[in-house]
Design a protein around this motif. Structure first.
Motif, PDB file in Angstrom:
ATOM      1  N   LEU A 155     -21.260  23.357 -38.486  1.00  0.00           N
ATOM      2  CA  LEU A 155     -22.632  23.493 -38.021  1.00  0.00           C
ATOM      3  C   LEU A 155     -23.612  22.811 -38.983  1.00  0.00           C
ATOM      4  O   LEU A 155     -23.293  22.596 -40.156  1.00  0.00           O
ATOM      5  N   ASN A 157     -26.106  23.713 -40.637  1.00  0.00           N
ATOM      6  CA  ASN A 157     -26.574  24.400 -41.840  1.00  0.00           C
ATOM      7  C   ASN A 157     -25.542  24.384 -42.971  1.00  0.00           C
ATOM      8  O   ASN A 157     -25.872  24.664 -44.124  1.00  0.00           O
ATOM      9  N   HIS A 166     -22.215  40.061 -44.475  1.00  0.00           N
ATOM     10  CA  HIS A 166     -21.807  41.325 -45.077  1.00  0.00           C
ATOM     11  C   HIS A 166     -20.512  41.824 -44.451  1.00  0.00           C
ATOM     12  O   HIS A 166     -20.329  41.739 -43.237  1.00  0.00           O
ATOM     13  N   LEU A 253     -23.613  38.087 -33.546  1.00  0.00           N
ATOM     14  CA  LEU A 253     -23.956  38.651 -34.860  1.00  0.00           C
ATOM     15  C   LEU A 253     -22.845  38.523 -35.902  1.00  0.00           C
ATOM     16  O   LEU A 253     -22.968  39.043 -37.001  1.00  0.00           O
ATOM     17  N   GLY A 254     -21.743  37.837 -35.561  1.00  0.00           N
ATOM     18  CA  GLY A 254     -20.701  37.604 -36.553  1.00  0.00           C
ATOM     19  C   GLY A 254     -19.519  38.541 -36.402  1.00  0.00           C
ATOM     20  O   GLY A 254     -19.519  39.461 -35.586  1.00  0.00           O
ATOM     21  N   ASN A 352     -33.460  35.806 -51.952  1.00  0.00           N
ATOM     22  CA  ASN A 352     -34.510  36.482 -51.163  1.00  0.00           C
ATOM     23  C   ASN A 352     -34.885  37.821 -51.788  1.00  0.00           C
ATOM     24  O   ASN A 352     -35.577  38.616 -51.158  1.00  0.00           O
TER      25      ASN A 352
ATOM     26  N   GLY B 167     -24.470  45.357 -42.505  1.00  0.00           N
ATOM     27  CA  GLY B 167     -25.709  45.035 -43.213  1.00  0.00           C
ATOM     28  C   GLY B 167     -25.581  45.380 -44.680  1.00  0.00           C
ATOM     29  O   GLY B 167     -24.505  45.746 -45.163  1.00  0.00           O
ATOM     30  N   GLU B 249     -29.867  30.299 -40.527  1.00  0.00           N
ATOM     31  CA  GLU B 249     -28.641  30.709 -41.218  1.00  0.00           C
ATOM     32  C   GLU B 249     -27.611  31.409 -40.333  1.00  0.00           C
ATOM     33  O   GLU B 249     -26.464  31.557 -40.726  1.00  0.00           O
ATOM     34  N   TYR B 250     -27.990  31.904 -39.130  1.00  0.00           N
ATOM     35  CA  TYR B 250     -27.151  32.920 -38.484  1.00  0.00           C
ATOM     36  C   TYR B 250     -25.882  32.399 -37.823  1.00  0.00           C
ATOM     37  O   TYR B 250     -24.992  33.180 -37.492  1.00  0.00           O
ATOM     38  N   GLN B 251     -25.770  31.106 -37.668  1.00  0.00           N
ATOM     39  CA  GLN B 251     -24.545  30.561 -37.078  1.00  0.00           C
ATOM     40  C   GLN B 251     -23.602  30.097 -38.182  1.00  0.00           C
ATOM     41  O   GLN B 251     -24.049  29.388 -39.083  1.00  0.00           O
ATOM     42  N   LEU B 253     -21.798  33.112 -38.683  1.00  0.00           N
ATOM     43  CA  LEU B 253     -21.317  34.419 -39.142  1.00  0.00           C
ATOM     44  C   LEU B 253     -22.337  35.544 -39.046  1.00  0.00           C
ATOM     45  O   LEU B 253     -22.086  36.656 -39.483  1.00  0.00           O
ATOM     46  N   GLY B 254     -23.506  35.255 -38.463  1.00  0.00           N
ATOM     47  CA  GLY B 254     -24.482  36.323 -38.252  1.00  0.00           C
ATOM     48  C   GLY B 254     -25.600  36.323 -39.279  1.00  0.00           C
ATOM     49  O   GLY B 254     -25.583  35.557 -40.242  1.00  0.00           O
ATOM     50  N   PRO B 255     -26.598  37.201 -39.090  1.00  0.00           N
ATOM     51  CA  PRO B 255     -27.747  37.267 -40.001  1.00  0.00           C
ATOM     52  C   PRO B 255     -27.321  37.725 -41.391  1.00  0.00           C
ATOM     53  O   PRO B 255     -26.413  38.552 -41.528  1.00  0.00           O
ATOM     54  N   PHE B 256     -27.978  37.209 -42.413  1.00  0.00           N
ATOM     55  CA  PHE B 256     -27.599  37.550 -43.790  1.00  0.00           C
ATOM     56  C   PHE B 256     -28.879  37.723 -44.622  1.00  0.00           C
ATOM     57  O   PHE B 256     -29.438  38.817 -44.665  1.00  0.00           O
ATOM     58  N   LEU B 257     -29.380  36.648 -45.216  1.00  0.00           N
ATOM     59  CA  LEU B 257     -30.570  36.781 -46.053  1.00  0.00           C
ATOM     60  C   LEU B 257     -31.832  37.043 -45.226  1.00  0.00           C
ATOM     61  O   LEU B 257     -32.855  37.467 -45.766  1.00  0.00           O
ATOM     62  N   ALA B 258     -31.759  36.803 -43.924  1.00  0.00           N
ATOM     63  CA  ALA B 258     -32.887  37.102 -43.046  1.00  0.00           C
ATOM     64  C   ALA B 258     -33.138  38.596 -42.940  1.00  0.00           C
ATOM     65  O   ALA B 258     -34.201  39.020 -42.474  1.00  0.00           O
ATOM     66  N   ASN B 260     -31.316  41.132 -45.376  1.00  0.00           N
ATOM     67  CA  ASN B 260     -30.865  42.025 -46.443  1.00  0.00           C
ATOM     68  C   ASN B 260     -31.834  42.158 -47.617  1.00  0.00           C
ATOM     69  O   ASN B 260     -31.493  42.764 -48.626  1.00  0.00           O
TER      70      ASN B 260
END
Lengths: 436, 436
Positions: A155, A157, A166, A253-254, A352, B167, B249-251, B253-258, B260
């Motif tokens: 991808l 990114n 996580h 969401l993974g 962050n 999370g 970032e979410y592709q 593996l899902g949301p992370f730093l957005a 946490n």
């Protein structure tokens, strides 16, 4: 960049009076990894591996051999407080342990504190607060991406963001714990509706684990050249995966239940201090790859932030073990295939303001070499189950009940004694009967 | 289905001798939520909210008012051990607390143990081992899906799988903790390369939190009709989100730093026992929706596994607070918009053998109503920032520095006294200066 320093404790001329340590594949005097062990069901306590023995650190404190080091930290039943020490304090502890186990003058005092490794049970080294898994194995990302998204394997990114997510801390277990095949939802592409039952695509993932040392306060990022001050050590990590669950559940969401039924780690914490000789420059990025943003890029990290570790995976089926056939190697490859350094993933994680704590565990993500002989999962080795791999007495697409999967790691550098990580293995048990 | 029972402690005729409790919007005698509090920097301890006061449970143990209940559990500085009690033991404790605070005969003994709520600082109620966020708000899933994937808003798995992901536990904070705007990577669709800086699309998410009670052993699933025995209580949860980081970032593996950098929860654990009158039948699934697989489907859960709670979000800018303008409501909607019940998410989570522990926290995911007046995030209310929402003295697309976001919850049922959840609020501070 505050990498750990190479000093006399790493000298290839250093020998231990513990004879089995000299030439030991995992635990020579240059390693001195920390773990939590017990003997015959007694209380877990901290130990240090040396050759075929474990030094009982708690006993060493009790008899006064570690005076000047924090007794509360060293007599705990986890390594969280040890990991929370400053790198300077951990280094001082390494120095005294190295002297105790190398200087013949200490033999009479220390030998009574050694326990045969064959007599100990190992425990999780720390209470793991949070577990984060990254995705730094670029060849793995491309291989798996091609299977899950044939039109879009890597991808946009990936080369900018050290992708991570996580994971589940509660289900991390130490090497030797059996792994129960999970039940879960799957839907074949040709099926109209999903079904629930045992995973048919049970896989391993070959990863390096990073133990967080001193943490950062919420809202306070970690600068890249400070990142290694926040790393206490390393381990092996097998992030067991149910590929059929993963394919069905992971959008948007993974991965979730495909991963969180169990992860296996090696029991010994290979300290950052011990790893000092095994840091090296990362592979140059391929021509045309973007330069990462400044917050995750430093000259010092690019000069010596990569790990130099050889990784192997082997399999032993129940039939092989019955027949006395040795385990068969499935793959072998180096950590130089990590696209991001340890400092980069630590810095990104905290960029962050997310707070890391001593005893948190970061996984590298599956580390695959570019060629099939170094792929870090069965999903890749068998091209998603299409090309079975031969093992003694049969073939495998995915792991079967009774299979024992073993990871191993050996840190290597010219002029230095190699150090190993100890075992990281698990044997697959059949899925439980369905309930409800 | 082992739902909590309705008994005399829920009677609308029950009054407390603590006058402020009678008619209190959050903490009447029918509620009796547990929390961890301190006064003027002294040691945190367990309390129970009653009207405008907090009953000091530790003090109550000390003076012998809770004899027969486990003193170690009740004098702890967290509620983990309380959550780990059997539902029967928690119920017995509720009964005695209800009697102590309603029966005038106890007033002289108990009144000295009350602390004015205005004098206490609240702490996290438990050491949160693992935090999992679900995605049960189907209108939210459709609204957000339409923004992130216009061609494919609701993915094919949504109505079969209670989608969830792990999370960050370490960055969960109690109501009132300021939330620092995070720095992070973003890439505008029109930009060639990403950049690093303060989030420009800072958002809240309106969620219900579920506190896990007694856990399950690794490898042991939880049957759906047993699931509520593993739930200790509920809270409000604001899963702060940086939408610009998330999109980049979410592709895959899902949301992370957005997500946490911080999540805010309300401090009081609204017990499963207190919630007994507020369980109801889920909304019937729309015609044509698939029937879920048997492991997450039971007649009892479908008869009364849904929550009956009204949720609201309000905003107060720094300018509004300076001008004395009251907070302005952003949305209001009921928990009946949850597509999956609490029992379904608990059962799904453990269906692969993943072990849950007392003090783990599950989030519902953002709960939105079908109409804009009930959307649970600014992302939805403003259609991804395209349609600003008016607030007193200005407009908002996303949250600005100084904005205070407050969630509130009120459990309601005919014939019963409503109970509230207490505050869940956070004020946004400016992003820290960039380092490195």
């Amino acid at each position: 960049m505050s990498r750990p320093v190479i000093d006399h404790t790493h000298s290839d001329e250093l020998k231990s009076w513990v004879e089995s340590a000299n030439g030991h594949k995992d635990f020579p005097i240059q390693n001195l990894p920390f773990g939590v062990f017990s003997v015959k069901g007694d209380a877990p306590r901290i130990g240090v591996a040396i050759g075929d023995y474990v030094l009982d650190v708690k006993a060493a404190v009790t008899v006064g051999l570690l005076a000047g080091h924090d007794a509360d930290v060293l007599t705990s039943d986890t390594l969280n407080a040890y990991m929370d020490m400053s790198p300077a304090k951990r280094l001082a502890l390494r120095h005294i342990l190295s002297a105790l186990l190398s200087d013949e003058a200490n033999k009479d005092k220390v030998q009574p504190l050694l326990v045969a490794a064959s007599d100990v049970s190992m425990h999780l080294p720390a209470r793991i607060g949070d577990y984060t898994d990254f995705y730094v194995g670029i060849h793995h990302a491309m291989n798996v991406g091609a299977l899950f998204r044939p039109d879009n394997p890597l991808l946009p990114n990936y080369k900018h963001v050290p992708i991570g997510y996580h994971g589940r801390a509660s289900s991390i277990r130490v090497s030797g714990t059996p792994v129960v095949r999970p039940n879960g939802q799957t839907k074949a592409p040709t099926a109209d509706t999903p079904s629930f039952g045992p995973s048919k695509r049970m896989d391993y993932e070959l990863e390096i684990g990073v133990w967080i040392g001193q943490g950062n306060a919420l809202g306070q990022p970690i600068a890249i050249d400070d990142a290694m001050n926040h790393v206490a050590g390393f381990c092996l990590l097998n992030d067991w995966s149910a590929r059929d669950f993963q394919a069905w559940e992971y959008q948007p969401l993974g991965p979730f239940l495909a991963k969180n039924f169990m992860s296996t780690i090696s029991a010994w914490v290979i300290t950052t201090e011990a790893m000092a000789p095994f840091f090296t420059a990362p592979k140059p990025r391929p021509e045309g790859d973007p330069k990462p943003l400044p917050y995750i890029w430093s000259d010092a990290d690019q000069a010596g932030g990569a790990l130099s570790i050889d990784l192997k995976v082997s399999i032993s089926s129940e039939e092989m073990r019955k027949a006395g056939t040795p385990a068969a190697q499935l793959s072998e490859g180096p950590t130089s295939n990590m696209y991001w350094t340890v400092a980069q993933i630590v810095t990104h994680h905290a960029s962050n303001g997310c707070n890391l704590n001593a005893g948190d565990l970061l996984g590298s993500g599956t580390i695959s070499a570019p060629e099939r002989s170094g792929f870090g999962s069965l999903l890749e080795i068998t091209s998603g189950g299409a090309n079975p791999v031969e093992i003694p007495g049969g073939t495998r697409t995915f792991a079967e009940d009774g299979d024992q999967i073993s990871l191993s790691a050996c840190a290597k550098a010219d002029g230095y004694v190699s150090i190993g990580f100890g075992p990281c293995e698990g044997t697959i048990l059949p899925a439980p009967a369905l309930v409800g």
